[in-house]
Design a protein around this motif. Structure first.
Motif, PDB file in Angstrom:
ATOM      1  N   VAL A  43      15.621 -13.655 100.748  1.00  0.00           N
ATOM      2  CA  VAL A  43      14.931 -12.385  99.965  1.00  0.00           C
ATOM      3  C   VAL A  43      15.934 -11.581  99.619  1.00  0.00           C
ATOM      4  O   VAL A  43      15.751 -11.115  98.202  1.00  0.00           O
ATOM      5  CB  VAL A  43      13.805 -11.664 100.493  1.00  0.00           C
ATOM      6  N   GLY A  44      16.689 -11.354 100.573  1.00  0.00           N
ATOM      7  CA  GLY A  44      17.915 -10.726  99.854  1.00  0.00           C
ATOM      8  C   GLY A  44      18.761 -11.090  98.717  1.00  0.00           C
ATOM      9  O   GLY A  44      19.200 -10.264  97.575  1.00  0.00           O
ATOM     10  N   CYS A  45      18.747 -11.945  98.938  1.00  0.00           N
ATOM     11  CA  CYS A  45      19.776 -13.316  97.840  1.00  0.00           C
ATOM     12  C   CYS A  45      19.051 -12.668  96.623  1.00  0.00           C
ATOM     13  O   CYS A  45      19.701 -12.474  95.257  1.00  0.00           O
ATOM     14  CB  CYS A  45      19.927 -14.022  98.129  1.00  0.00           C
ATOM     15  N   LEU A  55      16.245 -11.292  95.703  1.00  0.00           N
ATOM     16  CA  LEU A  55      16.590  -9.771  95.057  1.00  0.00           C
ATOM     17  C   LEU A  55      17.580  -9.263  94.659  1.00  0.00           C
ATOM     18  O   LEU A  55      17.751  -8.846  93.013  1.00  0.00           O
ATOM     19  CB  LEU A  55      16.027  -9.063  96.053  1.00  0.00           C
ATOM     20  N   LEU A  56      18.839  -8.989  94.932  1.00  0.00           N
ATOM     21  CA  LEU A  56      20.204  -9.125  94.416  1.00  0.00           C
ATOM     22  C   LEU A  56      21.006  -9.990  92.806  1.00  0.00           C
ATOM     23  O   LEU A  56      20.721  -9.238  91.749  1.00  0.00           O
ATOM     24  CB  LEU A  56      21.594  -9.102  95.382  1.00  0.00           C
ATOM     25  N   THR A  57      20.278 -10.677  92.876  1.00  0.00           N
ATOM     26  CA  THR A  57      20.635 -11.933  91.834  1.00  0.00           C
ATOM     27  C   THR A  57      19.525 -12.014  90.592  1.00  0.00           C
ATOM     28  O   THR A  57      20.151 -11.588  88.853  1.00  0.00           O
ATOM     29  CB  THR A  57      20.372 -13.605  92.405  1.00  0.00           C
ATOM     30  N   ILE A 110      24.140 -16.395  96.960  1.00  0.00           N
ATOM     31  CA  ILE A 110      23.856 -15.169  95.619  1.00  0.00           C
ATOM     32  C   ILE A 110      24.757 -15.880  94.091  1.00  0.00           C
ATOM     33  O   ILE A 110      24.184 -15.911  92.816  1.00  0.00           O
ATOM     34  CB  ILE A 110      24.113 -14.145  95.692  1.00  0.00           C
ATOM     35  N   VAL A 131      16.155  -2.949  92.630  1.00  0.00           N
ATOM     36  CA  VAL A 131      15.634  -4.033  93.194  1.00  0.00           C
ATOM     37  C   VAL A 131      17.474  -4.456  94.465  1.00  0.00           C
ATOM     38  O   VAL A 131      16.513  -5.820  95.055  1.00  0.00           O
ATOM     39  CB  VAL A 131      15.631  -5.019  91.863  1.00  0.00           C
ATOM     40  N   ILE A 132      18.260  -4.499  93.582  1.00  0.00           N
ATOM     41  CA  ILE A 132      19.279  -4.285  94.669  1.00  0.00           C
ATOM     42  C   ILE A 132      19.587  -4.007  95.508  1.00  0.00           C
ATOM     43  O   ILE A 132      19.525  -4.543  96.750  1.00  0.00           O
ATOM     44  CB  ILE A 132      20.231  -4.033  93.565  1.00  0.00           C
ATOM     45  N   GLY A 178      17.146  -5.382  97.694  1.00  0.00           N
ATOM     46  CA  GLY A 178      18.007  -6.326  98.487  1.00  0.00           C
ATOM     47  C   GLY A 178      19.180  -6.063 100.004  1.00  0.00           C
ATOM     48  O   GLY A 178      19.211  -6.941 100.868  1.00  0.00           O
ATOM     49  N   ALA A 207      16.846  -5.040 102.635  1.00  0.00           N
ATOM     50  CA  ALA A 207      16.319  -6.407 102.988  1.00  0.00           C
ATOM     51  C   ALA A 207      17.662  -7.319 104.282  1.00  0.00           C
ATOM     52  O   ALA A 207      17.359  -7.309 105.730  1.00  0.00           O
ATOM     53  CB  ALA A 207      16.342  -7.800 102.388  1.00  0.00           C
TER      54      ALA A 207
END
Length: 216
Positions: free
Chosen positions: A34-36, A38-40, A105, A133-134, A137, A140
């Motif tokens: 999920v973190g990946c 959101l970051l992407t 990512i 969003v970042i 991420g 998370a």
């Protein structure tokens, strides 16, 4: 007057401290994915608007305007020197998870570039939503013992070792990175980029506090 049977009672009411329940391996893996994602997605929104942000994400975006590579891939390449610091400062488990996050990512950014086209009409929207969003991420990942590398590792280390709020220390790094960005983007884009950096740090200031959650 006492509470009725079945009525909600807080830990403070009960005079007890919450038990620390470690995350399972499945929960950790899911959170890292999920973190990946959101970051992407946040990087893609900012890149589509011609903006940067703070931290290692901002450096990756900045370089992506100079070389024809996805920001997510550059994100991972720039982070390689920081893995050794992650190991020494935060432990082997943290480092391994951070390496996995960076690989995720990089792969997601390549897949997103081939699968998704983003058109941004409002840089304000891209800055606020992309930064938020970042930030979510990063949060998370931090809650499950991982980081994004770069300045993110340093801020988490400062938070763990000295209790310094991760959002506040991130702001200090962001000021430097945004100042350097003026050599590549114009003043208007820099102003919106500052908003995106504030959105990232705002998430960490609000929700990454000692004692509020277990973990780092």
């Amino acid at each position: 007057m006492g509470k009725k049977a079945g009525q909600f009672r807080t830990y403070e009411d009960a005079g007890a401290s919450p038990a620390v329940i470690p995350h399972s391996a499945v929960e950790d893996i899911y959170a890292l994915i999920v973190g990946c994602v959101l970051l992407t997605l946040g990087l893609a929104l900012l890149k589509a608007a011609g903006l940067v942000t703070g931290g290692i994400a901002g450096i990756a975006l900045l370089i992506s305007y100079l070389v024809p590579l996805p920001a997510g891939l550059l994100f991972t390449l720039i982070n390689i020197p920081f893995f050794a610091f992650a190991w020494r400062a935060m432990g082997r488990g943290f480092m391994m998870k951070t390496i996995a996050v960076n690989a995720g990512i990089a792969l997601l950014s390549i897949a997103m570039r081939a699968s998704l086209s983003i058109t941004v009409a409002s840089p304000a929207f891209a800055a606020l939503v992309g930064g938020t969003v970042i930030g979510m991420g990063i949060l998370a990942l931090a809650r499950h013992g991982a980081g994004v590398g770069g300045t993110g590792v340093i801020t988490l280390w400062l938070h763990k070792r000295h209790g310094i709020n991760a959002g506040l220390s991130q702001i200090a790094f962001d000021i430097v990175i945004l100042g350097i960005s003026l050599s590549v983007i114009d003043a208007r884009a820099l102003a919106w980029s500052a908003l995106s950096a504030a959105a990232v740090s705002g998430i960490l200031i609000a929700w990454h506090r000692p004692g509020r959650y277990t973990g780092f």
